[in-house]
Enzyme design. Sequence first.
Site, PDB file in Angstrom:
ATOM      1  N   SER A  52      40.662  39.946  48.139  1.00  0.00           N
ATOM      2  CA  SER A  52      39.765  38.800  48.310  1.00  0.00           C
ATOM      3  C   SER A  52      40.416  37.573  48.927  1.00  0.00           C
ATOM      4  O   SER A  52      39.732  36.556  49.140  1.00  0.00           O
ATOM      5  CB  SER A  52      39.145  38.417  46.961  1.00  0.00           C
ATOM      6  OG  SER A  52      38.163  39.359  46.596  1.00  0.00           O
ATOM      7  N   LYS A  55      38.519  36.173  51.794  1.00  0.00           N
ATOM      8  CA  LYS A  55      37.388  35.243  51.722  1.00  0.00           C
ATOM      9  C   LYS A  55      37.723  33.848  52.260  1.00  0.00           C
ATOM     10  O   LYS A  55      36.818  33.093  52.626  1.00  0.00           O
ATOM     11  CB  LYS A  55      36.863  35.168  50.293  1.00  0.00           C
ATOM     12  CG  LYS A  55      36.233  36.488  49.825  1.00  0.00           C
ATOM     13  CD  LYS A  55      35.652  36.360  48.428  1.00  0.00           C
ATOM     14  CE  LYS A  55      34.915  37.617  48.000  1.00  0.00           C
ATOM     15  NZ  LYS A  55      35.795  38.636  47.434  1.00  0.00           N
ATOM     16  N   SER A 109      34.892  34.276  43.605  1.00  0.00           N
ATOM     17  CA  SER A 109      35.234  35.449  44.421  1.00  0.00           C
ATOM     18  C   SER A 109      34.155  36.522  44.376  1.00  0.00           C
ATOM     19  O   SER A 109      34.452  37.712  44.334  1.00  0.00           O
ATOM     20  CB  SER A 109      36.583  36.036  43.978  1.00  0.00           C
ATOM     21  OG  SER A 109      37.170  36.767  45.027  1.00  0.00           O
TER      22      SER A 109
END
Length: 296
Positions: A52, A55, A109
């Site tokens: 993640s 992101k 997240s």
Amino acid sequence: MMKKLFAAVLMSFSAAAAVAVPFGSQSVLVVEDDTGKVLLEKNADRLMPIASLTKLMTAMVVLDAKQDMDEPIEIEQSDVDVIKHSSSRVPVGATIPRRDVLQLALMSSDNRAAASLARTYPGGPAAFKAAVKRKIAALGMTQTAIEEPTGLNPANRSTAEDLVKMAHAASRYPEITRITTDPKDIINIKGREVEYHNTNRLVGAKGWDIGLSKTGYTQEAGRCLIMKVKAAGKNATMVLLNAGASSVRVLDALNIRRYVLGDNSSTAFAANAPRAKASAGGTRRVKHVKARRRHR
């Protein structure tokens, strides 16, 4: 003169101690922001899945498009994770303003939120992926490949060296620095106020001055962390990749602050932040900070 000598000895001791400390993350890079000096590195050029951490790139590309942040986005079935089957507290059918979707993608997240941002990008997912590729090239991230917006795909890969570049770029977006350093937030979901939390247990913890934060986890990537911190008068960026557990990732950050940055304050390495449970890109709970209520 004695003060300068003592400071030099202390710095030498800290550097030696840092070398002696075993860091559990498989790849580590710490860079002093003001000078660009590498303070610590371990396998910093090793190519690894980034989970993640992706992101941050997703957020930059979305913000670069200058879309209406108040525009409502409906979470669709196509946004559901079919790669890792991770959980989400953002239900299909919920309609949420883009700014809050970005908040969910970065702070907690959430994978459905990140997927919906790419899906609603001008021109759709193909245009989003092309924009990501251009952004990677513009930042000089020559060892980075990003195939999708969430980080669930292990083909999203980079090095700690490249991720420092991404962290520096992301820190120039006020929205990203604000969101990623929010301990928690309350967002309206289908008429109900729902509390969401930051996946980094150090955000909001006593004694930590954090300017940017993003965690990541998949089985292939392990526990990952990008964080900008200020400690002992230094501004630094740390990248930790492929730690075996959340506790290992946190301990590495604490040791970096103490031994690499030279912060010997009592709160610098007191690992008394609340415990967290997280799935791949999932959410966690924190009880020691107050929520910032969003008024509409």
